[in-house]
Design a protein around this motif. Structure first.
Motif: not given
Length: 241
Positions: A36, A40, A43-44
């Protein structure tokens, strides 16, 4: 049955594979949280890239994580490499490049992708080292036919919905893009407050064959939520490749 469960999970072991490949008996929860954090972090990075390019088309279709004893390999499949290369040119000084044709132009493109791989790895690895306990490798792979991927079609529809274009026109254009990519069939479903109407409704369109109950049929599926001024709209895409 095909409309009651996720088409990807329904076909695991037949035509679909897991995005994360690893085995753990004791610390399963910790490895799951580690995945996860990796998602993330990527995605950032994508949100960081969006600040430098004028397009909101992300172009990342799939992220695969392969864990070994002392190594984590992350494969990022990206459709529109040009957007990220454009971002490099805006951050650094622009150099005059003479357009080349044929094999020279192809070699030049491959070199740009190699440079991009190094940049992505140099940016992501230091940020991910805080959340992983192993050596980390990141690879960037280019998707040859972007509009065979349901996530790319869903992002295209989301951009058009934000611009308040008529629903039927959006779905017709999305189907045309998929047909140009030589897909066997495509099904689109959009639900929510379409065109600002107070009551939620759904619109759907289908072209070609989409055999949802056939396990041997390779069906790609995605769900995408888009925030508009009227609320959240849900987009579902099925593509039979």
């Amino acid at each position: 049955m095909g409309s009651k469960i996720n088409p990807l999970g329904f076909r695991l072991g037949f035509t679909q594979n897991h995005c994360s490949l690893w085995f753990e008996e004791r610390d399963y929860f910790e490895d799951l949280r580690e995945d996860e954090r990796i998602y993330n972090c990527i995605e950032n990075y994508v949100q960081h890239v969006k600040r430098y390019i004028k397009s909101s088309h992300v172009g990342i279709t799939r992220i695969e994580i392969l864990k070994e004893t002392e190594l984590i390999t992350v494969n990022i499949y990206i459709a529109f490499v040009d957007l990220f290369i454009e971002k490099q040119g805006q951050e650094k000084k622009k150099e005059k490049v003479i357009k080349k044709r044929g094999q020279e132009k192809k070699k030049e493109k491959e070199e740009e992708i190699k440079k991009l791989r190094k940049e992505v790895q140099s940016m992501l690895v230091p940020n991910m080292l805080d959340c992983v306990n192993k050596k980390l490798l990141i690879y960037l792979e280019k998707v040859e036919n972007p509009y065979r991927e349901p996530l790319i079609i869903a992002e295209y529809i989301a951009i058009q919905l934000k611009e308040r274009i008529e629903i039927r026109k959006i779905m017709k254009k999305a189907i045309e893009l998929a047909e140009k990519a030589d897909v066997e069939g495509i099904k689109i479903k959009i639900k929510g407050r379409l065109n600002g109407i107070e009551r939620a409704r759904k619109e759907s369109a289908i072209q070609g064959r989409v055999p949802l109950q056939t396990l041997r049929a390779k069906i790609d599926y995605c769900y995408y939520a888009v925030q508009t001024v009227y609320g959240v709209l849900g987009i579902k895409i099925w593509i039979f490749v």
